[in-house]
Structure formats: structure tokens, C-alpha cells
Enzyme design. Structure first.
Site, mmCIF file in Angstrom:
data_model
loop_
_atom_site.group_PDB
_atom_site.id
_atom_site.type_symbol
_atom_site.label_atom_id
_atom_site.label_comp_id
_atom_site.label_asym_id
_atom_site.label_seq_id
_atom_site.Cartn_x
_atom_site.Cartn_y
_atom_site.Cartn_z
ATOM 1 N N TYR A 144 5.032 -9.215 15.934
ATOM 2 C CA TYR A 144 5.200 -8.145 14.929
ATOM 3 C C TYR A 144 5.790 -6.899 15.600
ATOM 4 O O TYR A 144 6.792 -6.343 15.141
ATOM 5 C CB TYR A 144 3.843 -7.816 14.292
ATOM 6 C CG TYR A 144 3.831 -6.532 13.482
ATOM 7 C CD1 TYR A 144 4.319 -6.503 12.179
ATOM 8 C CD2 TYR A 144 3.338 -5.339 14.023
ATOM 9 C CE1 TYR A 144 4.316 -5.318 11.431
ATOM 10 C CE2 TYR A 144 3.325 -4.161 13.288
ATOM 11 C CZ TYR A 144 3.811 -4.152 11.994
ATOM 12 O OH TYR A 144 3.811 -2.979 11.264
ATOM 13 N N LYS B 198 9.462 -5.070 15.148
ATOM 14 C CA LYS B 198 9.563 -3.670 14.711
ATOM 15 C C LYS B 198 10.296 -2.811 15.755
ATOM 16 O O LYS B 198 10.892 -1.794 15.428
ATOM 17 C CB LYS B 198 8.168 -3.105 14.450
ATOM 18 C CG LYS B 198 7.531 -3.591 13.144
ATOM 19 C CD LYS B 198 8.098 -2.826 11.949
ATOM 20 C CE LYS B 198 7.362 -3.107 10.668
ATOM 21 N NZ LYS B 198 7.812 -2.297 9.542
ATOM 22 N N GLN C 65 0.815 -1.225 0.000
ATOM 23 C CA GLN C 65 0.000 0.000 0.000
ATOM 24 C C GLN C 65 0.847 1.273 0.000
ATOM 25 O O GLN C 65 0.713 2.136 -0.880
ATOM 26 C CB GLN C 65 -0.915 0.007 1.233
ATOM 27 C CG GLN C 65 -1.619 1.351 1.433
ATOM 28 C CD GLN C 65 -2.380 1.453 2.737
ATOM 29 O OE1 GLN C 65 -3.586 1.295 2.751
ATOM 30 N NE2 GLN C 65 -1.692 1.743 3.841
ATOM 31 N N GLU D 137 2.151 0.121 16.959
ATOM 32 C CA GLU D 137 2.050 -1.132 17.717
ATOM 33 C C GLU D 137 3.176 -1.243 18.754
ATOM 34 O O GLU D 137 3.078 -2.021 19.696
ATOM 35 C CB GLU D 137 2.076 -2.345 16.778
ATOM 36 C CG GLU D 137 0.851 -2.470 15.880
ATOM 37 C CD GLU D 137 -0.391 -3.018 16.594
ATOM 38 O OE1 GLU D 137 -0.235 -3.749 17.578
ATOM 39 O OE2 GLU D 137 -1.502 -2.680 16.160
ATOM 40 N N THR E 208 6.125 1.651 13.883
ATOM 41 C CA THR E 208 4.678 1.468 14.053
ATOM 42 C C THR E 208 4.155 1.829 15.444
ATOM 43 O O THR E 208 4.864 1.657 16.448
ATOM 44 C CB THR E 208 4.306 -0.013 13.776
ATOM 45 O OG1 THR E 208 2.962 -0.244 14.188
ATOM 46 C CG2 THR E 208 5.201 -0.978 14.521
HETATM 47 P P1 NAP Z 1 2.086 -4.004 2.942
HETATM 48 O O1 NAP Z 1 1.003 -3.538 2.026
HETATM 49 O O2 NAP Z 1 1.914 -5.291 3.663
HETATM 50 O O3 NAP Z 1 3.459 -4.039 2.115
HETATM 51 C C1 NAP Z 1 4.585 -4.737 2.552
HETATM 52 C C2 NAP Z 1 5.454 -5.038 1.359
HETATM 53 O O4 NAP Z 1 6.644 -5.716 1.812
HETATM 54 C C3 NAP Z 1 4.802 -5.945 0.324
HETATM 55 O O5 NAP Z 1 5.072 -5.442 -0.967
HETATM 56 C C4 NAP Z 1 5.512 -7.282 0.544
HETATM 57 O O6 NAP Z 1 5.580 -8.103 -0.603
HETATM 58 C C5 NAP Z 1 6.910 -6.791 0.914
HETATM 59 N N1 NAP Z 1 7.720 -7.828 1.568
HETATM 60 C C6 NAP Z 1 7.319 -8.741 2.483
HETATM 61 N N2 NAP Z 1 8.348 -9.527 2.832
HETATM 62 C C7 NAP Z 1 9.434 -9.125 2.113
HETATM 63 C C8 NAP Z 1 10.774 -9.542 2.022
HETATM 64 N N3 NAP Z 1 11.242 -10.586 2.728
HETATM 65 N N4 NAP Z 1 11.614 -8.891 1.173
HETATM 66 C C9 NAP Z 1 11.172 -7.871 0.421
HETATM 67 N N5 NAP Z 1 9.897 -7.425 0.446
HETATM 68 C C10 NAP Z 1 9.035 -8.038 1.297
HETATM 69 O O7 NAP Z 1 2.350 -2.896 4.074
HETATM 70 P P2 NAP Z 1 1.948 -1.333 4.077
HETATM 71 O O8 NAP Z 1 0.609 -1.188 4.694
HETATM 72 O O9 NAP Z 1 2.261 -0.711 2.784
HETATM 73 O O10 NAP Z 1 2.973 -0.802 5.178
HETATM 74 C C11 NAP Z 1 4.283 -0.383 4.821
HETATM 75 C C12 NAP Z 1 5.177 -0.497 6.025
HETATM 76 O O11 NAP Z 1 4.665 0.316 7.091
HETATM 77 C C13 NAP Z 1 5.297 -1.898 6.600
HETATM 78 O O12 NAP Z 1 6.620 -2.081 7.024
HETATM 79 C C14 NAP Z 1 4.347 -1.899 7.776
HETATM 80 O O13 NAP Z 1 4.744 -2.829 8.764
HETATM 81 C C15 NAP Z 1 4.496 -0.458 8.254
HETATM 82 N N6 NAP Z 1 3.323 0.059 8.941
HETATM 83 C C16 NAP Z 1 2.130 0.095 8.293
HETATM 84 C C17 NAP Z 1 1.017 0.618 8.954
HETATM 85 C C18 NAP Z 1 -0.318 0.696 8.263
HETATM 86 O O14 NAP Z 1 -1.306 1.035 8.928
HETATM 87 N N7 NAP Z 1 -0.408 0.459 6.963
HETATM 88 C C19 NAP Z 1 1.139 1.117 10.261
HETATM 89 C C20 NAP Z 1 2.385 1.068 10.870
HETATM 90 C C21 NAP Z 1 3.476 0.562 10.212
HETATM 91 P P3 NAP Z 1 4.567 -9.358 -0.778
HETATM 92 O O15 NAP Z 1 3.329 -8.785 -1.398
HETATM 93 O O16 NAP Z 1 5.340 -10.285 -1.651
HETATM 94 O O17 NAP Z 1 4.302 -9.913 0.591
#
Ligand code: NAP
Length: 342
Positions: free
Chosen positions: A148, A152, A12, A126, A124
């Protein structure tokens, strides 16, 4: 032309940031592991083919340093993660390998190959876990409540350490929940909006969810990526909270989503027997399933983004009600094959 490398760029945030940086004239390199699970996001944003793709898995050190050596990015945004909290309870080791040790691999490769690059870590809310109900700021203690969050936490402190010990420009964005029509369907907000649209169109009867009373601070991902970029444009690296300051329950989000689709919901029963019922037809539309409860949940998370406002000039405009409405609007349009404004 500045060069940015985004890990997890088909997730996302990665997709939104890719479009944002392309709009600013950056040369954008998108790193993801094999597969095309998030390609639909780039397609919907109209940026497919405009990001230079780099195959990179955070589990493998050598492909990280190879990529950094070749690209020599000015800015690195680390979004790659096993980002689903519930899965971390059943896959704690993999979660740690990607979210914690993966960040050590990345930071160490940055130090060795491009130490002048500016580094953003997606930290995060969290991390705060069970630290009470007051608004959290950058000085609040951490008390993570899931594998998780623990993974983090390591990445968070390691980022601080590379800033302090190695003199690198490394920042943590302590991100409260941020959602959008591009959120993965496994996450509760998007799971609800897709289900409500399907229910509205007669394609599904009910949706099953977990803890209705979890209280969260929900913002709009499209606005949050601008805050992340601003963190890397400052004279000094630092950590910042991005949040809306509003707190709402999962129950409220469900009610807003149904209301945005023209349906009123009534709640009946208690605990696992509680049901959300369509007030007009009397049909059960929401059920509770133990399967979606976390073994240890965080009751309430709400953030104070005053520092981001003061230093970065960042402030979220889209709050809870507008967010639920725009996510529902996108979902209904998608199901009618109408182009979604993202
Ligand atoms: P997301 O949609 O789950 O995107 C995570 C990305 O990381 C996906 O493209 C995934 O690919 C890739 N990935 C997973 N394992 C990997 C690996 N071993 N090597 C390389 N790439 C890998 O998460 P998001 O919502 O965009 O969030 C972005 C970041 O912000 C994350 O780190 C999340 O923990 C953090 N965060 C998000 C929120 C929120 O509310 N959205 C809040 C706090 C923190 P696949 O599709 O192949 O799995």
C-alpha cells in the site's frame, strides 16, 4: 459556482468533503466505481442525491478522460484507493493498479483535458514507514513498509512531478490516520467501536485485534477534509502534512472506547495470549489474533503539522480522547436507532 470532482466520494473522506463543498456552494461531482458500498455515508450525512454521480474506475483510462472532458472541474480530489494496508499484502498488484498507475491515468487525463484544474492527491503517513520515532515533517525521508505504502509513494512523487515538470497545480496531503463514525468497519478504530457497542448491548462477546502496540497519530476526518480544501486555495501548490502531533497505541484506543461505554478493561497475559478483561465481570472482551498482524508493520507514526498551521491556518481541535468518545457515542446511538450528529 466552482465545480469539484471527488474520486472515491462514497468513502469516509469523500463523503465528508462532499458535504463540506456543498456547504461552500460548490457543484460537486462524485466519482466512484460500480456498486453502492458507501451510499450509507451520504445517507447519514443527509446529502444523498445532492452530489452529481459519475461512474469512474481508476483502472480504466477512457472513463477518466471522458468524465474530465465533460465536467471540466476547477478542483479534483483523488481519494479513490485500495486503502486497506493489510489487504495490500495479499493484493499487491491490484493495489498498485489502483493507487499508483490509477493516479498516472488520472494526472495524464487532467494534463490533456483540463490542465488548469487544481489537483489534490491523498498521500499518506504510511510513506514514512520505518523512519524512526521522531515527529515526521515534509522533509522527512520515506521508507514504506507495505505494498500500500509503496503504491502511494509512486503516486506521491508523480504528483510532485506533474507540478514541477508540467506546471500543474498539484498537491499532496500527507495524511496521518484520521477516523470518524464514517470510517469503514475493516479499519481498527471503527472495528473496535462497533464491537464495543455490540458487547455493551449483549450482541457480541469478544473482539479480536492484531498488534496492540502499534502507535499512531489519530485525528478527526471531518476536520482533515477542510485542510485538504485549504491546500487547493493557495497561490502556489505545495505538499502538507495533516496530523495531530499526538501518538497513542491501539491498546489505548481500545481502553478509551470501553471506558466511553462505561466499562473498565484490564490487560492480562503477553503476546498472542494477551487478553482484555472486563474488570467488573471478569469476562474476556479482547483477544489477539495473528490474522490481523501485518507481515511488516510500522511501529510508530506521529506527524508535525506546523507547516499546515503556518501556511493554511489549519489546526486540528479534536484529539485522541475526544475522537474515541465521539466515535463511541455515534456507535451507541446507531445501535439504538438515534440520529447521529456527524
Ligand atoms: P475509503 O473509505 O477506503 O474510500 C476509498 C474510496 O475509493 C471508496 O469509495 C472506494 O470504493 C473507492 N475506490 C476503490 N477502488 C477504486 C477504483 N478502482 N476506482 C474508483 N474508486 C475506487 O478511504 P478514506 O479513509 O476515505 O481515505 C481517502 C483517501 O485517503 C484514500 O486514498 C486513502 O488511501 C487516503 N488516506 C486515508 C487515511 C485515513 O486515515 N483515512 C490516511 C492516509 C491516507 P469501494 O467502496 O467500491 O471500494
Amino acid at each position: 459556482m466552482k465545480k469539484a470532482l471527488i474520486t472515491g466520494y462514497r468513502g469516509q473522506d469523500g463523503a465528508y468533503l462532499s458535504r463540506f463543498l456543498l456547504g461552500k456552494g460548490y457543484e460537486v461531482y462524485g466519482a466512484d466505481r460500480a456498486g453502492d458500498s458507501g451510499q450509507w455515508r451520504l445517507r447519514e450525512l443527509g446529502i444523498e442525491g445532492r452530489v452529481k454521480e459519475v461512474a469512474l474506475d481508476l483502472l480504466e483510462a477512457s472513463n477518466i478522460s471522458d468524465a474530465l472532458e465533460k465536467i471540466q472541474p476547477d478542483e479534483i480530489y483523488n481519494f479513490a484507493a485500495q486503502s486497506f494496508v493489510l489487504v495490500s499484502f495479499t493484493q499487491p498488484v491490484l493495489t498498485a493498479e489502483i493507487n499508483a498507475v490509477g493516479v498516472a491515468r488520472l494526472l495524464e487525463a487532467v494534463r490533456k483535458t483540463c490542465p488548469k484544474a487544481r489537483f489534490f492527491q491523498a498521500s499518506t503517513a504510511e510513506l514514512f514507514g520505518s523512519t524512526g520515532s521522531a515527529q515526521k515533517n515534509e522533509t522527512t525521508d520515506f521508507h514504506p513498509r507495505s505494498p500500500y505504502a509503496v503504491s502511494k509513494l509512486y503516486a506521491h512523487w508523480l504528483t510532485v512531478n506533474y507540478r514541477q515538470a508540467q506546471g500543474m497545480y498539484a498537491c499532496n496531503g500527507i495524511l496521518f490516520n484520521h477516523e470518524s463514525p464514517l470510517r469503514g468497519e475493516e479499519f481498527v478504530t471503527r472495528k473496535i467501536t462497533t464491537a464495543v457497542a455490540r458487547i455493551k448491548n449483549g450482541l457480541q462477546e469478544t473482539v479480536a485485534v492484531g498488534n496492540l502496540d502499534a502507535l499512531r497519530d489519530w485525528g478527526y476526518a471531518k476536520e482533515y477534509v477542510e485542510g485538504m480544501w485549504l491546500m487547493l486555495q493557495q497561490p502556489e501548490a505545495d505538499d502538507y502534512i495533516l496530523a495531530t502531533g499526538e501518538v497513542h497505541s491501539v491498546r489505548e484506543f481500545i481502553a478509551e472506547a470501553f471506558a466511553a461505554a462505561g466499562m473498565d478493561l484490564e490487560w492480562k497475559g503477553e503476546g498472542l495470549d494477551e487478553k482484555g478483561i472486563d474488570a467488573r465481570t471478569g469476562k474476556v472482551r479482547v483477544e489477539i489474533s495473528k490474522e490481523f498482524y501485518r507481515p511488516a508493520d510500522v511501529k510508530e507514526l506521529v506527524g508535525d503539522a506546523a507547516k499546515a498551521k503556518r501556511v493554511l491556518g489549519w489546526e486540528p481541535k479534536i484529539k485522541f480522547k475526544d475522537l474515541a468518545a465521539l466515535m463511541m457515542d455515534a456507535e451507541l446511538k446507531r445501535q439504538e436507532n438515534i440520529k447521529v450528529d456527524l
